[in-house]
Design a protein around this motif. Structure first.
Motif, PDB file in Angstrom:
ATOM      1  N   ALA A 137      -7.410 -23.210 -47.602  1.00 39.02           N
ATOM      2  CA  ALA A 137      -8.197 -24.441 -47.453  1.00 39.02           C
ATOM      3  C   ALA A 137      -7.564 -25.603 -48.210  1.00 39.02           C
ATOM      4  CB  ALA A 137      -9.618 -24.213 -47.974  1.00 39.02           C
ATOM      5  N   GLN A 181     -15.968 -22.579 -51.493  1.00 38.05           N
ATOM      6  CA  GLN A 181     -15.071 -23.397 -50.683  1.00 38.05           C
ATOM      7  C   GLN A 181     -15.889 -24.422 -49.909  1.00 38.05           C
ATOM      8  OE1 GLN A 181     -12.148 -21.284 -48.286  1.00 38.05           O
ATOM      9  NE2 GLN A 181     -12.449 -22.715 -46.592  1.00 38.05           N
ATOM     10  N   TYR A 182     -15.550 -25.690 -50.082  1.00 36.27           N
ATOM     11  CA  TYR A 182     -16.166 -26.740 -49.276  1.00 36.27           C
ATOM     12  C   TYR A 182     -15.413 -26.830 -47.947  1.00 36.27           C
ATOM     13  CZ  TYR A 182     -19.135 -28.640 -52.996  1.00 36.27           C
ATOM     14  OH  TYR A 182     -20.100 -28.811 -53.959  1.00 36.27           O
ATOM     15  N   ILE A 183     -16.165 -26.897 -46.857  1.00 36.46           N
ATOM     16  CA  ILE A 183     -15.566 -26.931 -45.526  1.00 36.46           C
ATOM     17  C   ILE A 183     -16.084 -28.142 -44.765  1.00 36.46           C
ATOM     18  CG2 ILE A 183     -15.263 -24.438 -45.463  1.00 36.46           C
ATOM     19  CD1 ILE A 183     -17.750 -24.218 -43.756  1.00 36.46           C
ATOM     20  N   GLY A 184     -15.462 -28.447 -43.637  1.00 30.81           N
ATOM     21  CA  GLY A 184     -15.863 -29.584 -42.833  1.00 30.81           C
ATOM     22  C   GLY A 184     -17.150 -29.333 -42.066  1.00 30.81           C
ATOM     23  N   ARG A 187     -17.976 -26.205 -39.454  1.00 28.56           N
ATOM     24  CA  ARG A 187     -16.753 -25.396 -39.533  1.00 28.56           C
ATOM     25  C   ARG A 187     -17.015 -23.983 -40.064  1.00 28.56           C
ATOM     26  NH1 ARG A 187     -11.486 -25.928 -38.309  1.00 28.56           N
ATOM     27  NH2 ARG A 187     -10.666 -26.158 -40.419  1.00 28.56           N
ATOM     28  N   TRP A 191     -14.194 -20.668 -40.327  1.00 33.51           N
ATOM     29  CA  TRP A 191     -13.755 -20.044 -41.567  1.00 33.51           C
ATOM     30  C   TRP A 191     -14.257 -18.608 -41.694  1.00 33.51           C
ATOM     31  CZ3 TRP A 191      -9.807 -21.326 -44.358  1.00 33.51           C
ATOM     32  CH2 TRP A 191      -9.350 -22.644 -44.338  1.00 33.51           C
ATOM     33  N   LEU A 234     -19.040 -20.455 -48.372  1.00 33.17           N
ATOM     34  CA  LEU A 234     -18.590 -21.560 -47.530  1.00 33.17           C
ATOM     35  C   LEU A 234     -19.702 -22.584 -47.433  1.00 33.17           C
ATOM     36  CD1 LEU A 234     -17.065 -19.404 -44.644  1.00 33.17           C
ATOM     37  CD2 LEU A 234     -15.883 -20.285 -46.675  1.00 33.17           C
ATOM     38  N   GLU A 236     -20.886 -26.321 -46.054  1.00 29.43           N
ATOM     39  CA  GLU A 236     -20.688 -27.523 -45.241  1.00 29.43           C
ATOM     40  C   GLU A 236     -21.345 -28.722 -45.932  1.00 29.43           C
ATOM     41  OE1 GLU A 236     -21.795 -27.303 -41.154  1.00 29.43           O
ATOM     42  OE2 GLU A 236     -20.963 -25.295 -40.853  1.00 29.43           O
ATOM     43  N   GLU A 246     -11.691 -30.403 -46.949  1.00 24.55           N
ATOM     44  CA  GLU A 246     -11.860 -28.973 -47.199  1.00 24.55           C
ATOM     45  C   GLU A 246     -11.049 -28.592 -48.430  1.00 24.55           C
ATOM     46  OE1 GLU A 246     -13.135 -27.169 -42.974  1.00 24.55           O
ATOM     47  OE2 GLU A 246     -10.978 -27.084 -43.366  1.00 24.55           O
TER      48      GLU A 246
END
Length: 308
Positions: A137, A181-184, A187, A191, A234, A236, A246
């Motif tokens: 990421a 983990q920061y995600i879009g 998403r 992931w 994860l 969002e 991300e």
């Protein structure tokens, strides 16, 4: 990164027979280290020491320090080119890599490449180990390490700091619990598929929560020994907050007694968030943000429970 995140299903390579069992396809056996990249290693080192870590070794050729407490290793990488590339020009520390313990690093690396992972070209110097890695990421790296028992990667690449205990005890029973983990936006599925396909992670039901920061999807990794499993969370962005960046955002630390751990860390100088939305309780606690980006989350976790 991985083709799993960018290619539609029909274009992906077909599954092939694994060298390991189906539940743990890469022979995963826990975490070897987490790496921060920073142009301010002394400032980050002060934060880590407040959290109970101690500097124990220096890299032979690069501006890199190894910090440790208990079974946790954190690498602070201040090598100028590495710090600049990982931070994308920012002056705040970033989690730039995680290293996974596996039964066979080369076999694990080839397995994930066959399933669409993107390899990171190696630039190992003279007398340095070549540790295979793929993209994760936000430009981070996922390394594969199979030297972690009697002979470790640090025996080759690092020089112990004289008179320093090479195995400092863990503060208040701290052990690795997971990483956030920061995600879009929208998403999560991408992931989840990435980690499940490459590493055999298992999605945890939404009603099963840990700590005081319950947002997002939780994944549990397999491991050769049950005590080495860990979590991936994860998250969002909120609908009214558009943050598509991300990144690996924070480390989750397990502790058997949250109140005792908070008291011990406060005695070392750590400050914790105490608001209506997030405050210390028996399930967990979260530190204030240091240096603009460095956050640690405590989660109630009995080490013996991980071995069940």
């Amino acid at each position: 990164m991985s083709d799993l995140l960018t290619k539609p299903e029909p274009t992906r390579e077909p599954l092939q027979a694994s060298f390991s069992d189906a539940a743990n396809p890469v022979g995963l056996d826990g975490l070897e280290f987490i790496e921060y990249a920073t142009a301010k290693p002394q400032a980050l080192g002060q934060v880590l020491e407040m959290m109970g870590f101690r500097p124990i070794a220096r890299h032979r050729a690069r501006e890199v320090l190894l910090y440790r407490q208990g079974g946790l290793n954190i690498i602070v990488n201040a090598h100028p080119m590495d710090a600049l590339a990982a931070s994308h020009g920012s002056d705040v520390p970033v989690i730039s890599a995680v290293a996974l313990r596996v039964r066979d690093a080369r076999a694990a690396f080839e397995y994930v490449l066959e399933r669409g992972a993107w390899d990171v070209p190696s630039h190992a110097g003279v007398m340095e180990l070549h540790i295979p890695a793929i993209h994760g990421a936000g430009g981070s790296r996922i390394y594969f390490v199979d030297r972690y028992k009697h002979f470790s990667i640090y025996d080759v690449d690092f020089v112990p700091i004289p008179t320093v205990d090479q195995h400092p005890p863990a503060t208040a029973g701290i052990h690795f619990f997971g990483i956030v983990q920061y995600i879009g936006p929208q998403r999560s599925y991408d992931w989840i598929e990435f980690y499940t396909e490459l590493f055999g992670t298992t999605l945890i039901p939404d009603e099963e929560r840990f700590g005081i920061m319950p947002k997002g999807k939780l994944l549990r990794t397999p491991a050769l020994s049950a005590s080495q499993r860990f979590m991936l969370q994860l998250v969002e962005p909120d609908p009214n907050v558009y943050d598509a960046q991300e990144r690996l955002q924070r480390i989750g630390l397990g502790v058997p007694d949250v109140a005792a751990a908070v008291a011990a860390l406060r005695a070392l100088g750590v400050e914790f968030v105490e608001t209506e939305a997030a405050h210390t309780d028996r399930r967990g606690a979260i530190s204030k943000t240091y240096l603009g980006s460095v956050v640690f989350e405590l989660v109630h976790s009995e080490p013996s429970a991980q071995e069940a």
